[in-house]
Design an enzyme around this catalytic site. Structure first.
Site, PDB file in Angstrom:
ATOM      1  N   ASP A  11       0.840  -1.203   0.000  1.00 28.79           N
ATOM      2  CA  ASP A  11       0.000   0.000   0.000  1.00 28.79           C
ATOM      3  C   ASP A  11       0.883   1.264   0.000  1.00 28.79           C
ATOM      4  OD1 ASP A  11      -0.835   0.498   3.544  1.00 28.79           O
ATOM      5  OD2 ASP A  11       0.978  -0.305   2.601  1.00 28.79           O
ATOM      6  N   ASP A  15       7.393   3.703   2.994  1.00 30.82           N
ATOM      7  CA  ASP A  15       8.235   2.527   3.263  1.00 30.82           C
ATOM      8  C   ASP A  15       7.952   1.404   2.281  1.00 30.82           C
ATOM      9  OD1 ASP A  15       5.766   2.559   4.618  1.00 30.82           O
ATOM     10  OD2 ASP A  15       6.431   1.104   6.081  1.00 30.82           O
ATOM     11  N   ASP A  16       6.677   1.302   1.818  1.00 36.86           N
ATOM     12  CA  ASP A  16       6.385   0.329   0.754  1.00 36.86           C
ATOM     13  C   ASP A  16       7.203   0.657  -0.496  1.00 36.86           C
ATOM     14  OD1 ASP A  16       3.777   1.063   2.327  1.00 36.86           O
ATOM     15  OD2 ASP A  16       3.433  -0.989   1.617  1.00 36.86           O
ATOM     16  N   ASN A  56      -2.512   2.758   3.465  1.00 36.62           N
ATOM     17  CA  ASN A  56      -1.925   4.089   3.667  1.00 36.62           C
ATOM     18  C   ASN A  56      -2.717   5.171   2.946  1.00 36.62           C
ATOM     19  OD1 ASN A  56       0.263   3.457   5.353  1.00 36.62           O
ATOM     20  ND2 ASN A  56       1.461   2.730   3.605  1.00 36.62           N
ATOM     21  N   THR A 143       2.811  -6.040   2.734  1.00 38.27           N
ATOM     22  CA  THR A 143       3.263  -4.905   3.555  1.00 38.27           C
ATOM     23  C   THR A 143       2.140  -3.885   3.760  1.00 38.27           C
ATOM     24  OG1 THR A 143       4.075  -3.690   1.616  1.00 38.27           O
ATOM     25  CG2 THR A 143       5.643  -5.165   2.734  1.00 38.27           C
ATOM     26  N   ASN A 178       0.880   1.097  17.107  1.00 33.72           N
ATOM     27  CA  ASN A 178       1.238   2.449  16.633  1.00 33.72           C
ATOM     28  C   ASN A 178      -0.049   3.257  16.404  1.00 33.72           C
ATOM     29  OD1 ASN A 178       0.529   1.110  14.256  1.00 33.72           O
ATOM     30  ND2 ASN A 178       2.513   1.446  13.221  1.00 33.72           N
ATOM     31  N   GLU A 184      -1.099  -2.593  15.460  1.00 36.06           N
ATOM     32  CA  GLU A 184      -0.274  -2.014  14.401  1.00 36.06           C
ATOM     33  C   GLU A 184      -1.182  -1.744  13.203  1.00 36.06           C
ATOM     34  OE1 GLU A 184       0.435  -3.969  11.490  1.00 36.06           O
ATOM     35  OE2 GLU A 184       1.319  -2.158  10.664  1.00 36.06           O
ATOM     36  N   PHE A 185      -0.879  -0.732  12.408  1.00 35.21           N
ATOM     37  CA  PHE A 185      -1.781  -0.228  11.370  1.00 35.21           C
ATOM     38  C   PHE A 185      -2.257  -1.302  10.385  1.00 35.21           C
ATOM     39  CE2 PHE A 185      -3.749   2.912   8.779  1.00 35.21           C
ATOM     40  CZ  PHE A 185      -3.453   2.616   7.453  1.00 35.21           C
ATOM     41  N   ASN A 186      -1.349  -2.096   9.833  1.00 30.98           N
ATOM     42  CA  ASN A 186      -1.733  -3.060   8.789  1.00 30.98           C
ATOM     43  C   ASN A 186      -2.771  -4.058   9.303  1.00 30.98           C
ATOM     44  OD1 ASN A 186      -0.067  -1.944   6.867  1.00 30.98           O
ATOM     45  ND2 ASN A 186       1.640  -3.348   7.256  1.00 30.98           N
ATOM     46  N   HIS A 259       9.712   0.353   7.866  1.00 28.99           N
ATOM     47  CA  HIS A 259       9.040  -0.917   8.174  1.00 28.99           C
ATOM     48  C   HIS A 259       9.129  -1.954   7.036  1.00 28.99           C
ATOM     49  CE1 HIS A 259       6.980   1.046  11.584  1.00 28.99           C
ATOM     50  NE2 HIS A 259       6.657   2.031  10.766  1.00 28.99           N
ATOM     51  N   ASP A 260       8.556  -1.631   5.901  1.00 26.76           N
ATOM     52  CA  ASP A 260       8.239  -2.649   4.894  1.00 26.76           C
ATOM     53  C   ASP A 260       9.429  -3.346   4.240  1.00 26.76           C
ATOM     54  OD1 ASP A 260       5.310  -0.773   3.877  1.00 26.76           O
ATOM     55  OD2 ASP A 260       5.585  -2.263   5.453  1.00 26.76           O
TER      56      ASP A 260
HETATM   57  O1  RIB Z   1       2.511   0.112  10.762  1.00 30.08           O
HETATM   58  C1  RIB Z   1       3.399   0.285   9.693  1.00 30.08           C
HETATM   59  C2  RIB Z   1       2.818  -0.288   8.437  1.00 30.08           C
HETATM   60  O2  RIB Z   1       1.606   0.393   8.105  1.00 30.08           O
HETATM   61  C3  RIB Z   1       3.721  -0.105   7.208  1.00 30.08           C
HETATM   62  O3  RIB Z   1       3.483  -1.136   6.304  1.00 30.08           O
HETATM   63  C4  RIB Z   1       3.231   1.196   6.627  1.00 30.08           C
HETATM   64  O4  RIB Z   1       3.503   1.302   5.230  1.00 30.08           O
HETATM   65  C5  RIB Z   1       1.750   1.084   6.849  1.00 30.08           C
HETATM   66  O5  RIB Z   1       1.209   0.295   5.798  1.00 30.08           O
HETATM   67 CA    CA Z   2       2.787  -0.584   4.012  1.00 33.20          CA
END
Ligand code: RIB
Ligand code: CA
Length: 337
Positions: A11, A15-16, A56, A143, A178, A184-186, A259-260
């Site tokens: 997404d 970082d992706d 994202n 990711t 986070n 965590e977001f994903n 992260h990714d």
């Molecule tokens: O929490 C971090 C993740 O969420 C990473 O993959 C960032 O790109 C978002 O997708």
């Molecule tokens: Ca991501």
């Protein structure tokens, strides 16, 4: 055995975008891979496809961002497929506070010179992952939210045992999230999708959690060492600058965690990680929705279902990331504008 066939579901997202570079140029002949050849599992990556998901930013934006990044690194040969535009059951949520309105705010990245393929991502993923030599099982890296992966496993369950590994960036194993207090977001984006994936009975599900990715920080030293010089490198530095400002504002971090790419790095050099097998369940409730409930001590009596990464060799990660940036820098069309 040749390079690992890898499909990236993502997404983009700053970082992706870096994960796309690492996957696209993680060839077996780059020094970091070559150096570890005797460690067996360092075959390098053959990026066979990219799919995009709402996370994202909207899936329209993450798709355009994936296309722009692949164009920027001269990899328009890699097909891109548009995936789910919302989570399975919950309302759509994006993260403009970190990645901006475009999902890749900061620099002006040249427009893509092609569109996504017309086939829906889940169909394309199944076709690609079920094709080829059955002895050479492909790897799926995710990711972003696991919506596409959950749909893939639900509509084409035969893919589950055809995969060598599913490696995800996501979750947290010590309880601190986070975008959610414990999530965590994903995973938080689509807990129901994560539940389907974590219960699918995969031979190898690898989770690269926040505790590991938060040790891979884009410091000024890293930026000065790897993101200066050519127009391509300066553009990456502008991406990292935006990402850093976002992390300062939202999380109070001095430097942003990358992260990714760490999930892609696991595919390239798993020997560079410490891991622990444990039972991981996904909270699909309300207050802690998206929490990865990690049974460190096996007290649940449930069979472990996930290989959780607990540590990464950060120096070797950066060496490898830098080598792939250098490969992309040699061919980026932005350098010859
Ligand atoms: O929490 C971090 C993740 O969420 C990473 O993959 C960032 O790109 C978002 O997708
Ligand atoms: Ca991501």
């Amino acid at each position: 055995m040749g390079k690992k066939r890898v499909w990236l579901d993502c997404d983009p997202g700053h970082d992706d975008a870096m994960a796309i570079i690492l996957a696209a140029y993680g060839n077996p002949d780059i020094p970091s891979i070559n150096r570890f050849r005797e460690y067996g599992d360092s075959r390098g990556i053959d990026l066979i496809g990219v799919s995009t998901v709402c996370g994202n930013q909207t899936v329209e934006k993450t798709t355009d961002n994936a296309l722009r990044m692949l164009n920027l690194i001269d990899r328009n040969d890699v097909p891109v497929y548009r995936g789910a535009d919302k989570p399975l059951t919950r309302p759509k949520r994006n993260c403009p506070e970190i990645h901006g309105e475009s999902g890749l705010d900061g620099p002006d990245i040249p427009a893509a010179t092609r569109g996504a393929q017309p086939t829906p991502a889940v169909v394309a993923m199944a076709e690609a992952l079920l094709s080829g030599d059955p002895a050479d099982k492909p790897t799926l890296v995710a990711t972003g939210a696991l919506t596409n992966v959950a749909l893939l496993f639900s509509v084409y369950p035969e893919v589950i045992h055809r995969l060598d590994e599913l490696v995800i960036m996501g979750g947290a194993y010590q309880g601190l999230g986070n975008t959610g207090p414990t999530s965590e977001f994903n995973i938080q984006c689509d807990p129901e999708a994560a539940h389907i994936v974590f219960e699918a009975g995969l031979k190898s599900l690898v989770m690269v959690p926040l505790e590991v990715t938060h040790t891979v920080l884009v410091t000024p030293e890293i930026r000065n060492k790897y993101f200066k010089g050519s127009r391509f490198r300066i553009l990456l530095d502008e991406l990292m600058h935006f990402f850093e400002e976002s992390y300062k504002k939202v999380f109070g971090f001095d430097h942003p965690p990358l992260h990714d790419p760490v999930a892609v790095f696991y595919v390239m050099l798993p020997a560079m990680f410490k891991t622990k097998r444990m039972r991981v369940d996904i909270d699909c409730g309300q207050l802690c929705a998206g929490t990865t409930v990690c049974d460190h001590y096996g007290m649940s009596g449930k069979e472990p279902n996930v290989t959780v990464c607990t540590k990464v060799d950060v120096d070797t990660f950066w060496k490898t990331m830098a080598e792939t940036v250098a490969e992309a820098d040699k061919v980026s069309p932005i350098n010859s504008k």
